[in-house]
Design a protein around this motif. Structure first.
Motif, PDB file in Angstrom:
ATOM      1  N   THR A 141     -20.828  60.870  32.762  1.00 56.80           N
ATOM      2  CA  THR A 141     -20.237  60.186  33.806  1.00 56.80           C
ATOM      3  C   THR A 141     -20.287  58.727  33.858  1.00 56.80           C
ATOM      4  N   ASP A 145     -16.843  56.603  34.102  1.00 58.27           N
ATOM      5  CA  ASP A 145     -16.610  55.346  35.252  1.00 58.27           C
ATOM      6  C   ASP A 145     -16.523  54.150  34.483  1.00 58.27           C
ATOM      7  N   ARG A 149     -13.120  51.896  34.906  1.00 61.53           N
ATOM      8  CA  ARG A 149     -13.017  50.509  35.533  1.00 61.53           C
ATOM      9  C   ARG A 149     -12.220  49.457  34.399  1.00 61.53           C
TER      10      ARG A 149
END
Length: 275
Positions: A141, A145, A149
């Motif tokens: 995870t 992420d 981004r």
């Protein structure tokens, strides 16, 4: 080479056209012109382009060689033997007379026996199927992420760069209009950006300009000519050269007192860019 001089071709958005090029075109489009532009690099490229086209025309006009055409013919199709021998589970006994009547019998050496034993073809052994490989591993995870981004930041950066180029193009292809609509009243300044038909334009192509100047498609306007120093009559539907006239001085017919006309003429002569 001018940094802000654009290519005069409507379908090209390149900047940095050579200032000595009489056509005011980029190198790619100037090579296609029929006449010389005076810029040495463009003329050399045009000469090479013309020589290449002439060489291609000479090659197309020459007769094609047919010496090796027979090497590209399709070979005769292979005809299977008729009838085909049948293969059963057990070895089959085929008579020699049947084999001699078959075209493939010429490849079999003659023997003293009258019976030929043809072995039954064996099936290859069945191999076990390999285990299924798992090539896709779930991404952690935190890594997902971070990747998302970074991807969003890169896409925003590319979009900002595209928008910056469009803004620079709109600023470069802009026109300033000074309009005197009433006697003795200060003029109205209007800036037009993003001209789709650059370097030509019409006042009626911009509804906000028509509304601001309070004119219609059939109205006449007076345009100040910097060369002759005279106001000349034109229609609002006439075309203007936006590259040669970065600043347009317009007034309504019948207006004789134009405040700040001297400073506006100086701005038009200096070619002051719009903000």
């Amino acid at each position: 080479m001018g940094k802000d001089i654009p290519c005069s071709d409507r379908s090209c958005g390149k900047l940095g056209v050579a200032a000595t090029c009489a056509h005011q075109l980029c190198a790619s489009h100037c090579r296609l012109a029929l006449t010389s532009c005076g810029f040495r690099a463009h003329d050399k490229g045009r000469q090479q382009e013309r020589l290449a086209r002439q060489a291609a025309e000479r090659l197309r006009s020459q007769p094609k060689l047919q010496v090796y055409s027979h090497l590209h013919t399709r070979p005769e199709p292979i005809q299977p033997p008729d009838p085909l021998p049948s293969y059963d589970a057990a070895p089959e006994q085929v008579s020699a007379a049947t084999l001699m009547s078959n075209p493939l019998s010429q490849m079999i050496p003659a023997t003293t026996t009258s019976i030929v034993h043809i072995p039954t073809p064996q099936q290859p052994p069945t191999l076990p199927s390999p285990p299924e490989r798992v090539l896709r591993v779930p991404m952690p995870t935190a890594w997902r992420d971070t990747w998302q981004r970074d991807r969003t930041r890169q896409m925003d950066k590319l979009e900002a760069e595209r928008q910056r180029r469009e803004n620079e193009k709109a600023l470069l292809e802009s026109v300033v209009i000074w309009w005197w609509g009433e006697n003795g009243k200060e003029p109205t300044r209007c800036v037009i950006q993003g001209i789709q038909t650059y370097p030509t334009m019409k006042l009626t192509d911009f509804p906000h300009v028509v509304t601001l100047l309070n004119i219609t498609g059939g109205d006449a306007v007076q345009v100040y000519d910097l060369r002759s120093r005279y106001w000349q009559y034109q229609q609002s539907t006439d075309s203007f050269n936006a590259r040669r006239n970065r600043v347009l001085l317009l007034r309504r017919p019948g207006i004789s007192v134009c405040p700040s006309i001297d400073s506006c003429i100086l701005e038009a002569e200096c070619g002051v860019e719009s903000p």
